[in-house]
Write a protein that holds these residues in place. Structure first.
Motif, PDB file in Angstrom:
ATOM      1  N   GLY A   1       0.839  -1.195   0.000  1.00  0.00           N
ATOM      2  CA  GLY A   1       0.000   0.000   0.000  1.00  0.00           C
ATOM      3  C   GLY A   1       0.873   1.243   0.000  1.00  0.00           C
ATOM      4  N   PRO A   2       0.292   2.385  -0.340  1.00  0.00           N
ATOM      5  CA  PRO A   2       1.099   3.588  -0.522  1.00  0.00           C
ATOM      6  C   PRO A   2       1.758   4.116   0.754  1.00  0.00           C
ATOM      7  N   ILE A   3       1.087   4.036   1.875  1.00  0.00           N
ATOM      8  CA  ILE A   3       1.680   4.596   3.098  1.00  0.00           C
ATOM      9  C   ILE A   3       2.823   3.720   3.607  1.00  0.00           C
ATOM     10  N   PRO A   4       2.636   2.409   3.769  1.00  0.00           N
ATOM     11  CA  PRO A   4       3.787   1.589   4.181  1.00  0.00           C
ATOM     12  C   PRO A   4       4.951   1.653   3.190  1.00  0.00           C
ATOM     13  N   GLU A   5       4.650   1.678   1.897  1.00  0.00           N
ATOM     14  CA  GLU A   5       5.721   1.773   0.901  1.00  0.00           C
ATOM     15  C   GLU A   5       6.478   3.085   1.054  1.00  0.00           C
ATOM     16  N   HIS A   6       5.769   4.161   1.369  1.00  0.00           N
ATOM     17  CA  HIS A   6       6.421   5.459   1.576  1.00  0.00           C
ATOM     18  C   HIS A   6       7.358   5.403   2.786  1.00  0.00           C
ATOM     19  N   VAL A   7       6.909   4.786   3.865  1.00  0.00           N
ATOM     20  CA  VAL A   7       7.751   4.661   5.058  1.00  0.00           C
ATOM     21  C   VAL A   7       9.012   3.868   4.717  1.00  0.00           C
ATOM     22  N   ILE A   8       8.858   2.778   3.989  1.00  0.00           N
ATOM     23  CA  ILE A   8      10.015   1.964   3.594  1.00  0.00           C
ATOM     24  C   ILE A   8      10.952   2.786   2.703  1.00  0.00           C
ATOM     25  N   ASP A   9      10.394   3.512   1.737  1.00  0.00           N
ATOM     26  CA  ASP A   9      11.212   4.328   0.838  1.00  0.00           C
ATOM     27  C   ASP A   9      11.984   5.400   1.599  1.00  0.00           C
ATOM     28  N   GLU A  10      11.355   6.009   2.601  1.00  0.00           N
ATOM     29  CA  GLU A  10      12.028   7.033   3.399  1.00  0.00           C
ATOM     30  C   GLU A  10      13.205   6.427   4.170  1.00  0.00           C
ATOM     31  N   PHE A  11      13.041   5.214   4.681  1.00  0.00           N
ATOM     32  CA  PHE A  11      14.128   4.541   5.378  1.00  0.00           C
ATOM     33  C   PHE A  11      15.264   4.206   4.420  1.00  0.00           C
ATOM     34  N   VAL A  12      14.922   3.678   3.261  1.00  0.00           N
ATOM     35  CA  VAL A  12      15.943   3.334   2.259  1.00  0.00           C
ATOM     36  C   VAL A  12      16.713   4.574   1.831  1.00  0.00           C
ATOM     37  N   ALA A  13      16.014   5.697   1.701  1.00  0.00           N
ATOM     38  CA  ALA A  13      16.657   6.935   1.274  1.00  0.00           C
ATOM     39  C   ALA A  13      17.506   7.565   2.373  1.00  0.00           C
ATOM     40  N   GLY A  14      17.413   7.037   3.593  1.00  0.00           N
ATOM     41  CA  GLY A  14      18.222   7.573   4.675  1.00  0.00           C
ATOM     42  C   GLY A  14      17.591   8.738   5.398  1.00  0.00           C
ATOM     43  N   ARG A  15      16.310   8.973   5.153  1.00  0.00           N
ATOM     44  CA  ARG A  15      15.631  10.095   5.807  1.00  0.00           C
ATOM     45  C   ARG A  15      15.005   9.702   7.145  1.00  0.00           C
ATOM     46  N   LEU A  16      15.049   8.410   7.482  1.00  0.00           N
ATOM     47  CA  LEU A  16      14.577   7.917   8.775  1.00  0.00           C
ATOM     48  C   LEU A  16      15.678   7.102   9.427  1.00  0.00           C
ATOM     49  N   THR A  17      15.848   7.288  10.720  1.00  0.00           N
ATOM     50  CA  THR A  17      16.765   6.423  11.459  1.00  0.00           C
ATOM     51  C   THR A  17      16.083   5.074  11.649  1.00  0.00           C
TER      52      THR A  17
END
Length: 68
Positions: free
Chosen positions: A22-38
């Motif tokens: 889904g779009p929200i979980p995928e966004h959270v995963i993408d933010e982590f991969v991009a290094g924007r989330l610890t």
């Protein structure tokens, strides 16, 4: 934290874990991969949007297999 994608990301392991969530979980995963989330922020947000701990653990291993 920088906003570059993490160089050790194993997309062969990550893509099946990300796909179809889904779009929200995928966004959270993408933010982590991009290094924007610890890791701590990722764990908090991922569980809040319904990603189970076994999947969260697999994602963190796919993003940084060396654990650094």
């Amino acid at each position: 934290m920088d906003t570059e994608e993490r160089p050790n990301t194993n997309y062969e392991r990550l893509d099946p874990l990300r796909r179809g969530r889904g779009p929200i979980p995928e966004h959270v995963i993408d933010e982590f991969v991009a290094g924007r989330l610890t890791r701590r922020e990722f764990l908090s947000r991922a569980t809040a949007v319904g990603i189970g701990l076994p999947v969260v653990s697999a994602i963190t291993r796919a993003v940084d297999p060396a654990g650094s």
